[in-house]
Design a protein around this motif. Structure first.
Motif, mmCIF file in Angstrom:
data_model
loop_
_atom_site.group_PDB
_atom_site.id
_atom_site.type_symbol
_atom_site.label_atom_id
_atom_site.label_comp_id
_atom_site.label_asym_id
_atom_site.label_seq_id
_atom_site.Cartn_x
_atom_site.Cartn_y
_atom_site.Cartn_z
ATOM 1 N N ASP A 126 0.837 -1.206 0.000
ATOM 2 C CA ASP A 126 0.000 0.000 0.000
ATOM 3 C C ASP A 126 0.868 1.251 0.000
ATOM 4 N N HIS A 127 1.927 1.212 -0.765
ATOM 5 C CA HIS A 127 2.871 2.316 -0.824
ATOM 6 C C HIS A 127 2.706 3.084 -2.129
ATOM 7 N N TYR A 128 3.549 4.091 -2.302
ATOM 8 C CA TYR A 128 3.531 4.902 -3.512
ATOM 9 C C TYR A 128 4.881 4.788 -4.214
ATOM 10 N N ILE A 129 4.825 4.803 -5.537
ATOM 11 C CA ILE A 129 6.038 4.715 -6.344
ATOM 12 C C ILE A 129 6.225 6.043 -7.066
ATOM 13 N N LEU A 130 7.390 6.621 -6.907
ATOM 14 C CA LEU A 130 7.717 7.880 -7.568
ATOM 15 C C LEU A 130 8.765 7.607 -8.641
ATOM 16 N N CYS A 131 8.393 7.828 -9.890
ATOM 17 C CA CYS A 131 9.309 7.611 -11.011
ATOM 18 C C CYS A 131 9.897 8.945 -11.442
ATOM 19 N N GLY A 132 11.170 9.146 -11.162
ATOM 20 C CA GLY A 132 11.841 10.386 -11.516
ATOM 21 C C GLY A 132 12.063 11.268 -10.306
ATOM 22 N N TYR A 133 13.321 11.741 -10.144
ATOM 23 C CA TYR A 133 13.660 12.587 -9.007
ATOM 24 C C TYR A 133 14.281 13.888 -9.488
ATOM 25 N N GLY A 134 13.579 14.526 -10.439
ATOM 26 C CA GLY A 134 13.997 15.856 -10.868
ATOM 27 C C GLY A 134 13.391 16.903 -9.948
ATOM 28 N N ARG A 135 13.148 18.109 -10.491
ATOM 29 C CA ARG A 135 12.594 19.168 -9.652
ATOM 30 C C ARG A 135 11.191 18.823 -9.161
ATOM 31 N N VAL A 136 10.366 18.272 -10.048
ATOM 32 C CA VAL A 136 9.015 17.883 -9.645
ATOM 33 C C VAL A 136 9.066 16.685 -8.695
ATOM 34 N N GLY A 137 9.855 15.682 -9.044
ATOM 35 C CA GLY A 137 9.961 14.494 -8.209
ATOM 36 C C GLY A 137 10.463 14.799 -6.810
#
Length: 348
Positions: A126-137
């Motif tokens: 039940d977690h979240y996946i964040l794809c991309g760690y740029g300014r928005v990420g």
């Protein structure tokens, strides 16, 4: 802990040479083991030694410790011993060298970190996946962290991975467009996915893969170009946001409706508020199901105030009354203190 509190520490990506030296170490140990087997069998066949004597003779020969032979050797046995010495000393020396390199240069620590990362990833639910760690990420990760929800970050660039890990986030290097990378991040068990990689084309591929691997997951995608919004929606994104459009509307609202804009920002993002907004969904076994807000006695039991109700079909009731009927699948927007919100969640 996989629910409620995120894993805040993730190991850095492990270089490929760690796995290379591991293969070399395995090969060296296999060769050494083969020589021990050959030596033991050879002494048993050539000299007629029993197993323990043959194995002992092989070990002291390979190790060149200089102990006396267990039995007098024949000429054939002496020649065989010379062969074992030549093969064994070389194999043992190579094995010791690889082991020393493995320990001294930190490869062992790298492999331990990989195992630790895989354990943490396998425990996520039940977690979240964040794809991309740029300014928005980076902003998304900060919001996830402030909300204390479990999440993992997938990033391609080494420097961004290091930066993300340095902020205390669980992160690993990988191409989020690849199914195996999303699977490693626990896509089948995830609650939601944020797609914020560098290009719209890659965002489309990530959304397609994520939707295929988990048809029920909530997907929010970033669009750099207006014309990409429709493509991302068709690929399976539930929400498509353009940072440029959002920033533009916010700048305009700060001028036209500054008090409302500041209030909404204060309520939704303030860290030191006594009251805050929360959203929950009415489950089938909830005590609120098939009751009106008045019948549920939310103010008396939990102390929260219901600000809005969204039906499963997307319709919003932005001014619910005490006669508003709550049904399974309804999403409720409430405001209250931390204690009140927790009591409200237990009811839902």
């Amino acid at each position: 802990m996989a629910n409620g509190v995120p894993y805040r520490v993730g190991p850095p990506p492990v270089p490929a040479e760690d796995f290379s030296i591991l293969r070399r170490l395995k090969a060296a140990l296999l060769v050494l083991a083969a020589i021990l087997v050959i030596g033991t069998v050879g002494y048993m066949l050539i000299e007629g030694f029993v197993f323990i004597d043959a194995f002992y003779m092989t070990v002291i020969t390979v190790a060149t410790v200089g102990f006396e032979e267990v039995h007098q050797l024949s000429q054939a046995g002496e020649l065989f011993t010379i062969l074992i010495i030549l093969l064994g000393v070389g194999a043992l020396g190579y094995t010791v060298g690889v082991v020393a390199e493995f320990m001294v240069e930190g490869h062992l620590l790298g492999l331990v970190e990989v195992r630790r990362l895989e354990t943490r990833l396998s425990e996520l639910k039940d977690h979240y996946i964040l794809c991309g760690y740029g300014r928005v990420g980076e902003e998304v990760a900060r919001s996830f962290s402030d909300a204390r929800v479990p999440f993992v970050v997938i990033e391609m660039k080494d420097e961004r991975v290091a930066e993300c890990v340095g902020e205390g986030n669980l992160c690993f290097k990988g191409d989020a467009t690849q199914d195996e990378v999303l699977t490693r991040a626990g896509i089948e068990r995830a609650r939601g996915l944020v797609c914020a990689v560098d290009t719209d084309a890659d965002n489309v591929f990530v959304v397609l893969s994520a939707r295929t691997l988990n048809p029920q997951i909530m997907i929010v995608a970033r669009s750099n170009e207006v014309e990409s919004e429709a493509k991302l929606a068709k690929a399976g994104a539930d929400r498509v946001l353009s940072p440029a459009a959002i920033d533009g509307r916010r700048m305009a609202n700060l001028l036209v409706k500054p008090v409302i804009s500041d209030y909404l920002d204060f309520v939704t993002h303030g860290n030191n508020l006594e009251f805050h907004l929360e959203e929950v969904t009415v489950s089938p076994d909830s005590e609120l199901a098939s009751k009106t807000i008045g019948e549920a006695h939310l103010r008396a039991k939990a102390g929260v105030l219901i600000l809005a109700v969204r039906k499963p079909d997307g319709r919003f009731d932005t001014n619910p009354s005490s006669s508003t009927l709550l049904e399974t699948g309804d999403s409720l927007v409430a405001i209250g203190t931390d204690e009140q919100v927790e009591a409200f969640k237990r009811m839902v």
